[in-house]
Write a protein that holds these residues in place. Sequence first.
Motif, short mmCIF file in Angstrom:
data_model
loop_
_atom_site.label_atom_id
_atom_site.label_comp_id
_atom_site.label_asym_id
_atom_site.label_seq_id
_atom_site.Cartn_x
_atom_site.Cartn_y
_atom_site.Cartn_z
N PHE A 75 34.02 17.19 27.78
CA PHE A 75 35.24 17.96 27.97
C PHE A 75 35.46 18.30 29.44
N GLU A 76 34.39 18.69 30.13
CA GLU A 76 34.51 19.01 31.55
C GLU A 76 34.88 17.77 32.35
N ALA A 77 34.34 16.62 31.95
CA ALA A 77 34.72 15.37 32.63
C ALA A 77 36.20 15.06 32.41
N ALA A 78 36.70 15.34 31.20
CA ALA A 78 38.12 15.12 30.93
C ALA A 78 38.99 16.03 31.80
N VAL A 79 38.56 17.25 32.01
CA VAL A 79 39.30 18.17 32.88
C VAL A 79 39.30 17.67 34.32
N GLN A 80 38.17 17.13 34.77
CA GLN A 80 38.10 16.60 36.13
C GLN A 80 39.06 15.43 36.32
N ASN B 70 35.86 27.22 22.65
CA ASN B 70 35.07 27.40 21.44
C ASN B 70 33.67 26.82 21.57
N ALA B 71 33.55 25.71 22.29
CA ALA B 71 32.22 25.13 22.50
C ALA B 71 31.34 26.05 23.34
N TYR B 72 31.90 26.61 24.39
CA TYR B 72 31.14 27.56 25.20
C TYR B 72 30.80 28.83 24.39
N PHE B 73 31.71 29.24 23.51
CA PHE B 73 31.43 30.38 22.64
C PHE B 73 30.24 30.07 21.75
N TYR B 74 30.20 28.88 21.18
CA TYR B 74 29.09 28.46 20.32
C TYR B 74 27.78 28.45 21.10
N LEU B 75 27.84 28.05 22.37
CA LEU B 75 26.65 28.02 23.22
C LEU B 75 26.30 29.39 23.78
N CYS C 202 30.81 17.75 19.47
CA CYS C 202 30.79 19.15 19.03
C CYS C 202 30.78 19.24 17.51
N LYS C 203 31.56 18.40 16.86
CA LYS C 203 31.57 18.41 15.40
C LYS C 203 30.24 17.96 14.82
N ALA C 204 29.53 17.12 15.56
CA ALA C 204 28.20 16.69 15.12
C ALA C 204 27.12 17.72 15.44
N GLY C 205 27.49 18.80 16.11
CA GLY C 205 26.53 19.86 16.41
C GLY C 205 25.94 19.80 17.80
N ASP C 206 26.28 18.77 18.57
CA ASP C 206 25.74 18.64 19.94
C ASP C 206 26.77 19.19 20.92
N CYS C 207 26.93 20.51 20.91
CA CYS C 207 27.95 21.12 21.76
C CYS C 207 27.61 21.02 23.24
N LYS C 208 26.33 21.01 23.56
CA LYS C 208 25.93 20.96 24.95
C LYS C 208 26.40 19.67 25.61
N THR C 209 26.21 18.54 24.95
CA THR C 209 26.69 17.27 25.49
C THR C 209 28.21 17.19 25.38
#
Length: 615
Positions: free
Chosen positions: A33-38, A56-61, A21-28
């Motif tokens: 993050f979703e895998a961490a939640v699983q 915040n990542a979903y907000f950015y997307l 996300c900090k590198a700008g690739d929020c989609k990946t």
Amino acid sequence: MASNKLEASCIELALEGERLCKAGDCKTGVQFFEAAVQVGTDDLKTLSAIYSQLGNAYFYLQEYGKALEYHKHDLTLARTIGDRLGEAKASGNLGNTLKVLSKFDEAIVCCQRHLEISKELSDRVGEGRALYNLGNVYHAKGKHAGRSGHQDPGDFPEDVKECLQKATEFYEENLSIVKELGDKAAQGRACGNLGNTHYLLGNFSKAIMFHEERLSIAKEFGDKSAERRAYSNLGNAHVFLGEFEIAAEYYKKTLQIARQLGDLAIEAQACYSLGNTFTLLRDYETAIEYHMKHLKIAQRLFDRVGEGRACWSLGNAHTALGSHEKALHFATQHLEISREVGDRTGEVTAQMNLADLRSILGIQANGQQLKKIESEQNFSTPLQEQNQAIVTSAPAQKGQRGMGSTPSRGVTTSTNNTQTTDIETCGARPRRHSMELLELVQMTPEKKLSPDMIDDDGFFDVLSRFQSNRMDDQRCSFNKFGDRRRQRGAEAALSPQKEELLDKIASFQSSRINEQRASLPKLPGLRTDNPSMLEQLVTNDSQVPDDNFFDMLMRCQGSRIDDQRSNPPAALTAPTVPDEDFFNLIQRLQSGRIEEQRSTLPEKKKKTNQNNPSK
């Protein structure tokens, strides 16, 4: 050992998501993050950080529904474990998300909660952010309400002005705090927003003062995007002061920076503003030049609404020059585009313009004569001239408005002032390779044995066994039928007072049992196999949320119901047309000129003159 390995995998997945996300690739990054939640974790601080980053990542997307969901999880978890600072940040993030969803009243409640907790904790930075967010919400609420009436700045209804005035108050409080903290970047944002709000209120001189201060700070930091916005806003304010020459100079600087940044949409907006400004200056040849540039870029970006607005402007400019055949051509184009995009106002206006032009040219409203005129003038639209070039060499656009730029500091550097908790502060271990982490999640046995992964046959088998037990309980035995009948007779003989007493006893006992039950929040990714974590999560008297918290959650949940309601048709969007459009001002000035050019009919001679031949 298996638990430690799983925990490491959860944290490492979250760290990889944060890095992406900090590198700008929020989609990946969202996928990690979703895998961490699983995988899940029993570390509540880590889980809260993951929720915040995911929101915040979903907000950015621009997936605001998912952003709202995870910020609500973050708020619930922070409130449950008594994390006041985390609750404040989650409330602020919820407020920003609700604002984008136009849920302004709910957003105000959340941002006010953020402000109250920040003051309670003597957190001046958090207090400044909360004030800034509240200003944004009231500004957006007023601007949203003012759009329905199509009024010019300063002419809004009282309820709209009240919202905008509240926004200025919160921005001024925010400006005072960030000056105290020495945060120049935040000062620039506050000045820009104060300028925009005073512009909407019709306080154009104040707006110019704040935008000039914003411009100075942007130049100090070398922020070209902020500098460009300041120039554009200064041009808008000078237009409404009648200082069109000064406005044109600011728009030219806006155009120059837009070209430096390679932002075609902003370049088109600057050309559109320049065309309108030169129209106000009655320099129609220059206005046509800029409107043609706007038209070409709108066609290149496939902005049909922008094309229609350009054709409208070009038709008016050619009419003012007396080039009625050319005006007829662009008015016809305007009508076709308005019908295509469903712009009813534009369609009616184009029909009126066409009727006037046909009357002037003395032609009938049929297609053959229109084609004849266009063929005689040998008109060709810019789209026809550039169509082949666009197909073969259309460059990829990367300077679009909104959230197209890559953040240099991840999702924490959002213009909406979202706040996150770094995963690294939660006891993170070294990162593993991305593919290795994903393979570890896929091979985790605990994940395969989770309730969510039970197959359909196993689920229905368990369900049928439970239901069969309940049915057995309800069956009666024939050999006990007489006993049951005698029992019912005995129950009927009980006095009403005894029945009432038994009911009260049962009610009290059930209440005591319910009070002794431990309630756990339903939070995705929370592993409950750690006894100490369970003790921390069991709600007690000190952690029971107050009425304000429940009221805020109910408002947020109510917004989900509102999302399912049908909304009125959305306003037409045009990336090449600026939000602050002073087209109404142009129409008023042009209508005044038309009235001045109309000739008055000669007065009838008096009867006395007609009967006197000597006169």
